[in-house]
Design a protein around this motif. Structure first.
Motif, PDB file in Angstrom:
ATOM      1  N   ASP A 238       0.821  -1.205   0.000  1.00  0.00           N
ATOM      2  CA  ASP A 238       0.000   0.000   0.000  1.00  0.00           C
ATOM      3  C   ASP A 238       0.863   1.266   0.000  1.00  0.00           C
ATOM      4  O   ASP A 238       0.519   2.261  -0.634  1.00  0.00           O
ATOM      5  CB  ASP A 238      -0.928   0.001   1.216  1.00  0.00           C
ATOM      6  N   VAL A 239       1.986   1.216   0.708  1.00  0.00           N
ATOM      7  CA  VAL A 239       2.894   2.362   0.738  1.00  0.00           C
ATOM      8  C   VAL A 239       3.475   2.621  -0.652  1.00  0.00           C
ATOM      9  O   VAL A 239       3.521   3.768  -1.120  1.00  0.00           O
ATOM     10  CB  VAL A 239       4.032   2.133   1.756  1.00  0.00           C
ATOM     11  N   VAL A 240       3.917   1.577  -1.327  1.00  0.00           N
ATOM     12  CA  VAL A 240       4.478   1.717  -2.673  1.00  0.00           C
ATOM     13  C   VAL A 240       3.432   2.286  -3.627  1.00  0.00           C
ATOM     14  O   VAL A 240       3.743   3.121  -4.494  1.00  0.00           O
ATOM     15  CB  VAL A 240       5.008   0.359  -3.190  1.00  0.00           C
ATOM     16  N   ARG A 241       2.186   1.873  -3.452  1.00  0.00           N
ATOM     17  CA  ARG A 241       1.098   2.392  -4.290  1.00  0.00           C
ATOM     18  C   ARG A 241       0.991   3.916  -4.154  1.00  0.00           C
ATOM     19  O   ARG A 241       0.819   4.626  -5.136  1.00  0.00           O
ATOM     20  CB  ARG A 241      -0.222   1.728  -3.888  1.00  0.00           C
ATOM     21  N   VAL A 242       1.105   4.414  -2.931  1.00  0.00           N
ATOM     22  CA  VAL A 242       1.035   5.853  -2.697  1.00  0.00           C
ATOM     23  C   VAL A 242       2.265   6.554  -3.260  1.00  0.00           C
ATOM     24  O   VAL A 242       2.158   7.586  -3.932  1.00  0.00           O
ATOM     25  CB  VAL A 242       0.886   6.151  -1.189  1.00  0.00           C
ATOM     26  N   LEU A 243       3.445   5.993  -3.005  1.00  0.00           N
ATOM     27  CA  LEU A 243       4.686   6.627  -3.460  1.00  0.00           C
ATOM     28  C   LEU A 243       4.778   6.666  -4.981  1.00  0.00           C
ATOM     29  O   LEU A 243       5.386   7.587  -5.549  1.00  0.00           O
ATOM     30  CB  LEU A 243       5.895   5.903  -2.873  1.00  0.00           C
ATOM     31  N   LEU A 244       4.199   5.686  -5.655  1.00  0.00           N
ATOM     32  CA  LEU A 244       4.190   5.673  -7.126  1.00  0.00           C
ATOM     33  C   LEU A 244       3.055   6.521  -7.691  1.00  0.00           C
ATOM     34  O   LEU A 244       2.878   6.606  -8.907  1.00  0.00           O
ATOM     35  CB  LEU A 244       4.083   4.228  -7.643  1.00  0.00           C
ATOM     36  N   GLU A 245       2.276   7.138  -6.792  1.00  0.00           N
ATOM     37  CA  GLU A 245       1.167   8.020  -7.166  1.00  0.00           C
ATOM     38  C   GLU A 245       0.159   7.320  -8.055  1.00  0.00           C
ATOM     39  O   GLU A 245      -0.350   7.900  -9.036  1.00  0.00           O
ATOM     40  CB  GLU A 245       1.692   9.313  -7.797  1.00  0.00           C
ATOM     41  N   ALA A 246      -0.138   6.066  -7.731  1.00  0.00           N
ATOM     42  CA  ALA A 246      -1.215   5.358  -8.412  1.00  0.00           C
ATOM     43  C   ALA A 246      -2.552   5.943  -7.956  1.00  0.00           C
ATOM     44  O   ALA A 246      -2.624   6.632  -6.930  1.00  0.00           O
ATOM     45  CB  ALA A 246      -1.151   3.868  -8.070  1.00  0.00           C
ATOM     46  N   ALA A 274      -5.200  11.286 -10.708  1.00  0.00           N
ATOM     47  CA  ALA A 274      -5.678  11.107  -9.338  1.00  0.00           C
ATOM     48  C   ALA A 274      -4.586  10.416  -8.538  1.00  0.00           C
ATOM     49  O   ALA A 274      -3.973   9.463  -9.021  1.00  0.00           O
ATOM     50  CB  ALA A 274      -6.959  10.280  -9.320  1.00  0.00           C
ATOM     51  N   TRP A 275      -4.357  10.898  -7.326  1.00  0.00           N
ATOM     52  CA  TRP A 275      -3.305  10.293  -6.501  1.00  0.00           C
ATOM     53  C   TRP A 275      -3.617  10.550  -5.026  1.00  0.00           C
ATOM     54  O   TRP A 275      -4.539  11.300  -4.690  1.00  0.00           O
ATOM     55  CB  TRP A 275      -1.934  10.854  -6.890  1.00  0.00           C
ATOM     56  N   THR A 276      -2.844   9.927  -4.160  1.00  0.00           N
ATOM     57  CA  THR A 276      -3.000  10.104  -2.721  1.00  0.00           C
ATOM     58  C   THR A 276      -1.790  10.863  -2.187  1.00  0.00           C
ATOM     59  O   THR A 276      -0.651  10.443  -2.394  1.00  0.00           O
ATOM     60  CB  THR A 276      -3.097   8.740  -2.000  1.00  0.00           C
ATOM     61  N   ILE A 277      -2.045  11.984  -1.510  1.00  0.00           N
ATOM     62  CA  ILE A 277      -0.960  12.753  -0.911  1.00  0.00           C
ATOM     63  C   ILE A 277      -0.503  12.041   0.361  1.00  0.00           C
ATOM     64  O   ILE A 277       0.676  11.800   0.584  1.00  0.00           O
ATOM     65  CB  ILE A 277      -1.414  14.183  -0.598  1.00  0.00           C
ATOM     66  N   THR A 278      -1.462  11.711   1.196  1.00  0.00           N
ATOM     67  CA  THR A 278      -1.236  10.898   2.385  1.00  0.00           C
ATOM     68  C   THR A 278      -2.583  10.301   2.773  1.00  0.00           C
ATOM     69  O   THR A 278      -3.601  10.621   2.152  1.00  0.00           O
ATOM     70  CB  THR A 278      -0.631  11.719   3.540  1.00  0.00           C
TER      71      THR A 278
END
Length: 338
Positions: A238-246, A274-278
């Protein structure tokens, strides 16, 4: 004309969606028609649940001390493994708390989102620590095979039962918050693993008490390592998903495009991102093409109001940057963007 963020003169009140627009979700709360960036409230999901993490940290540290003492007295590797896991949990929760404080610091010209992403880096560190602990426990358990090790089952059982009760309390504290934040979810998963680990130690202690089979202690240690590994993988994924801005989990880009097209006067949209900042803070940007007649008859404020209301209520995304373009400008834009 292109615009993003809040525009002066935007109509007050909560605008109704136009005819033909998908209905407002029944669970949606009222949103202001002002163009929210989604950063004005509590900064992050972890920050909203900081008190819960503090309680769990205190409980975890207390149980860690009890289990270390119990492991030294009983000579149980399984109990030592569970106590080390407890220490890792406490470290991870502490990192999450520090990150949640840093994430509330204001944005600057060099860090335009502030330090919100620190929470994600904290979750990354937490996942790595979990993986290292799993490998360490497994190796130590393998080393003990073939050696004569005397394990005292009574102190082992007492410490394990105390750990199980404390972990159950911590799970109840984190239950309602773990779906909102990666860091709270990481803490929840770690405590859940601790609970299962304590149960494994209890079972091993009971077997040793009645049979004298010391090998069960090593087997319980390996089981604890096996329980930790998939949780470390899940958190890191899940962390990698956020860092890759999926795209955020559950975010349907095609459905979003269709909703945007349903707004009167909107012809099409391109450069959708669309992406997750945090955790708890999703972001979205798009170039929206508007036909010439609508550009003249309907203010761009009204179009932006409806787009922002749609993205907020249908897609849980309040930090939106929308650029409106007349068709004549869009032809130029399409030469620059796919």
């Amino acid at each position: 004309m292109a615009t993003s963020g809040k525009s002066d003169g935007a109509p007050a009140g909560d605008p109704e969606f136009s005819s033909g627009h998908p209905a407002r979700p029944s669970t949606a709360s009222a949103h202001s028609s002002g163009h929210s960036h989604g950063l004005e409230g509590p900064a992050t999901a972890t920050g909203r649940h900081r008190k819960r993490l503090i309680w769990v940290l205190a409980i975890t540290l207390g149980v860690f001390v009890v289990q270390v003492v119990g492991a030294l007295i009983s000579n149980s590797l399984a109990l030592l493994a569970d106590s080390l896991h407890m220490l890792t949990d406490a470290t991870g929760i502490f990192i999450a708390l520090v990150a949640s404080v840093l994430a509330t610091l204001p944005a600057t010209s060099k860090r335009t989102f502030g330090l919100m992403r620190v929470e994600v880096l904290a979750a990354l560190a937490n996942g790595i620590i979990l993986g290292v602990i799993a490998v360490f426990i497994f190796i130590e358990a393998i080393k003990r095979f073939g050696t004569e090790v005397e394990v005292q089952s009574t102190p082992m059982l007492i410490a394990a039962v105390i750990g199980a009760v404390a972990n159950l309390v911590s799970l109840l504290i984190l239950q309602s918050a773990q779906k909102e934040s990666l860091n709270v979810r990481g803490a929840y998963l770690e405590v859940l693993g601790d609970l299962l680990g304590s149960v494994a130690v209890i079972i091993a202690g009971v077997i040793i008490l009645f049979t004298g089979w010391m090998i069960v202690d090593q087997l319980a240690s390996i089981l604890i390592a096996v329980l930790i590994a998939p949780r470390a993988y899940s958190l890191l994924r899940d962390v990698v998903r956020v860092l890759l801005e999926a795209s955020p989990k559950g975010f349907d880009m095609e459905a979003t495009r269709e909703h945007i097209r349903s707004v009167p006067g909107v012809v099409d949209a391109h450069d959708l991102h669309a992406w997750t900042i945090t955790s708890g803070v999703n972001a979205f940007s798009a170039h929206v093409i508007v036909d010439e007649s609508t550009w003249s008859s309907r203010t761009f404020h009204e179009i932006l109001d409806e787009l922002h209301a749609c993205l907020s209520e249908h897609f849980d995304t309040e930090h939106c940057t929308i650029q409106l373009e007349p068709i004549r400008h869009a032809r130029h834009e399409q030469q620059l963007h796919d």
